[in-house]
Motif scaffolding. Structure first.
Motif, PDB file in Angstrom:
ATOM      1  N   MET A 114      25.974  11.483   0.415  1.00 14.67           N
ATOM      2  CA  MET A 114      25.450  10.364  -0.355  1.00 14.67           C
ATOM      3  C   MET A 114      26.480   9.240  -0.439  1.00 14.67           C
ATOM      4  SD  MET A 114      22.328  11.025  -1.172  1.00 14.67           S
ATOM      5  CE  MET A 114      22.061   9.770  -2.410  1.00 14.67           C
ATOM      6  N   ALA A 115      27.753   9.602  -0.588  1.00 14.71           N
ATOM      7  CA  ALA A 115      28.813   8.589  -0.643  1.00 14.71           C
ATOM      8  C   ALA A 115      28.908   7.845   0.682  1.00 14.71           C
ATOM      9  CB  ALA A 115      30.147   9.243  -0.975  1.00 14.71           C
ATOM     10  N   ARG A 116      28.763   8.561   1.786  1.00 18.64           N
ATOM     11  CA  ARG A 116      28.795   7.921   3.101  1.00 18.64           C
ATOM     12  C   ARG A 116      27.600   6.991   3.284  1.00 18.64           C
ATOM     13  NH1 ARG A 116      31.947  10.823   7.367  1.00 18.64           N
ATOM     14  NH2 ARG A 116      33.192  12.414   6.323  1.00 18.64           N
ATOM     15  N   ILE A 117      26.426   7.417   2.808  1.00 19.06           N
ATOM     16  CA  ILE A 117      25.226   6.581   2.892  1.00 19.06           C
ATOM     17  C   ILE A 117      25.433   5.292   2.106  1.00 19.06           C
ATOM     18  CG2 ILE A 117      22.819   6.414   2.129  1.00 19.06           C
ATOM     19  CD1 ILE A 117      22.556   9.422   2.875  1.00 19.06           C
ATOM     20  N   ARG A 118      25.960   5.414   0.890  1.00 15.99           N
ATOM     21  CA  ARG A 118      26.217   4.219   0.081  1.00 15.99           C
ATOM     22  C   ARG A 118      27.200   3.281   0.771  1.00 15.99           C
ATOM     23  NH1 ARG A 118      25.811   8.044  -4.213  1.00 15.99           N
ATOM     24  NH2 ARG A 118      28.069   8.430  -4.133  1.00 15.99           N
ATOM     25  N   ALA A 119      28.238   3.858   1.384  1.00 16.67           N
ATOM     26  CA  ALA A 119      29.246   3.036   2.066  1.00 16.67           C
ATOM     27  C   ALA A 119      28.632   2.249   3.216  1.00 16.67           C
ATOM     28  CB  ALA A 119      30.380   3.925   2.570  1.00 16.67           C
ATOM     29  N   HIS A 120      27.770   2.891   4.000  1.00 14.70           N
ATOM     30  CA  HIS A 120      27.144   2.187   5.128  1.00 14.70           C
ATOM     31  C   HIS A 120      26.150   1.140   4.630  1.00 14.70           C
ATOM     32  CE1 HIS A 120      28.834   4.306   8.549  1.00 14.70           C
ATOM     33  NE2 HIS A 120      28.694   5.444   7.893  1.00 14.70           N
ATOM     34  N   SER A 124      25.287  -2.861   5.450  1.00 17.48           N
ATOM     35  CA  SER A 124      24.025  -3.310   6.049  1.00 17.48           C
ATOM     36  C   SER A 124      23.067  -3.948   5.048  1.00 17.48           C
ATOM     37  CB  SER A 124      23.319  -2.134   6.743  1.00 17.48           C
ATOM     38  OG  SER A 124      22.957  -1.132   5.805  1.00 17.48           O
ATOM     39  N   ARG A 125      23.131  -3.546   3.766  1.00 21.57           N
ATOM     40  CA  ARG A 125      22.286  -4.132   2.715  1.00 21.57           C
ATOM     41  C   ARG A 125      23.127  -4.426   1.485  1.00 21.57           C
ATOM     42  NH1 ARG A 125      16.864  -3.102   2.160  1.00 21.57           N
ATOM     43  NH2 ARG A 125      17.082  -4.538   0.417  1.00 21.57           N
ATOM     44  N   PRO A 126      24.118  -5.310   1.593  1.00 23.35           N
ATOM     45  CA  PRO A 126      25.061  -5.526   0.493  1.00 23.35           C
ATOM     46  C   PRO A 126      24.425  -5.958  -0.818  1.00 23.35           C
ATOM     47  CG  PRO A 126      25.272  -7.241   2.159  1.00 23.35           C
ATOM     48  CD  PRO A 126      24.423  -6.170   2.748  1.00 23.35           C
ATOM     49  N   ALA A 127      23.377  -6.781  -0.760  1.00 19.36           N
ATOM     50  CA  ALA A 127      22.763  -7.254  -2.003  1.00 19.36           C
ATOM     51  C   ALA A 127      22.132  -6.114  -2.779  1.00 19.36           C
ATOM     52  CB  ALA A 127      21.720  -8.328  -1.701  1.00 19.36           C
ATOM     53  N   SER A 128      21.634  -5.104  -2.069  1.00 24.22           N
ATOM     54  CA  SER A 128      20.951  -3.993  -2.734  1.00 24.22           C
ATOM     55  C   SER A 128      21.910  -3.127  -3.538  1.00 24.22           C
ATOM     56  CB  SER A 128      20.213  -3.129  -1.698  1.00 24.22           C
ATOM     57  OG  SER A 128      21.134  -2.454  -0.863  1.00 24.22           O
ATOM     58  N   VAL A 129      23.201  -3.216  -3.252  1.00 26.64           N
ATOM     59  CA  VAL A 129      24.181  -2.443  -4.010  1.00 26.64           C
ATOM     60  C   VAL A 129      25.075  -3.362  -4.853  1.00 26.64           C
ATOM     61  CG1 VAL A 129      24.197  -0.469  -2.457  1.00 26.64           C
ATOM     62  CG2 VAL A 129      25.724  -2.381  -1.983  1.00 26.64           C
ATOM     63  N   GLY A 130      24.606  -4.583  -5.097  1.00 27.34           N
ATOM     64  CA  GLY A 130      25.266  -5.453  -6.053  1.00 27.34           C
ATOM     65  C   GLY A 130      26.386  -6.331  -5.543  1.00 27.34           C
TER      66      GLY A 130
END
Length: 227
Positions: A114-120, A124-130
């Protein structure tokens, strides 16, 4: 803004469902595939933001699926995390050389994956993670919901904000109306495609309120792009 879409390609039901459960618990949209052929079809249909791909699949292998995905224009920009019980260094190298962006060996820690998924997805979708986005003189902060252009604050409605965030994540990419509907309004909501034109018009007006050239480009017969 629609949540990041993750495509899981895994033929082992228990592993597929555990991973899907954890992804959905974090707010991601999940599409599941059991075979390579199904994965290729679903990739075209759902346009995922990230693919979690098992090496050992019935029929076409994960290695071949990865190779085919990375050949396409859309697939080149989508992170692929390969899962495999193969732990040898030459297997890891082969997976990465085929085009995988990451390689995780089984059995794996769900928390680490999950941490690797968040990192990628941060890439690729920076706005979606703030993460704050910038393009030329425009900046967008997803957390404070603020947009500035040349140090002037721009007031945007929720839909125009999501629309701009989508454009700013991938400047230069041309989005069709249907793609914008999926990313901005969501796949489960029916909205007429002409609604996209209305909101693009509102976004253009807002971005130009303090002057400056129109940063949104209309591509005849294809859609819209930023820059």
């Amino acid at each position: 803004m629609a949540p990041p879409q993750v495509l899981i390609v895994e033929d082992e039901v228990s592993q597929r469902e555990i991973l899907a459960y954890n992804l959905e618990a974090e707010g991601y949209a999940v599409t599941r595939a059991e075979t390579g052929d199904e994965a290729l079809q679903l990739f075209r249909e759902c346009e995922p933001d990230l693919v979690v791909l098992d090496w050992m699949l019935p029929g076409v292998s994960g290695i071949e699926i990865c190779r085919q995905l990375k050949r396409t224009g859309e697939g080149q920009g989508v992170p692929v995390i390969m899962l495999s019980a193969r732990t040898e260094e030459h297997d890891r190298v082969r997976g990465l050389e085929t085009g995988a962006d990451d390689y995780v060996t089984k059995p794996y820690s769900v928390a680490e994956l999950m941490a690797r998924i968040r990192a990628h997805l941060r890439r690729s979708r920076p706005a979606s993670v703030g993460q704050t986005l910038t393009h030329e003189e425009i900046s967008l902060d997803p957390e404070s919901h603020r947009v500035r252009r040349a140090d002037q604050e721009i007031k945007l409605g929720p839909t125009e904000f999501r629309l701009l965030a989508t454009f700013m994540e991938k400047p230069g990419r041309v989005y069709s109306r249907e793609q914008l509907l999926d990313r901005v309004w969501g796949r489960d909501i029916y909205v007429d495609s002409r609604t996209v034109d209305v909101h693009v018009g509102r976004l253009r007006k807002a971005l130009g309120v303090h002057g400056g050239a129109d940063p949104i480009r209309t591509v005849r017969g294809a859609g819209y792009a930023l820059g």
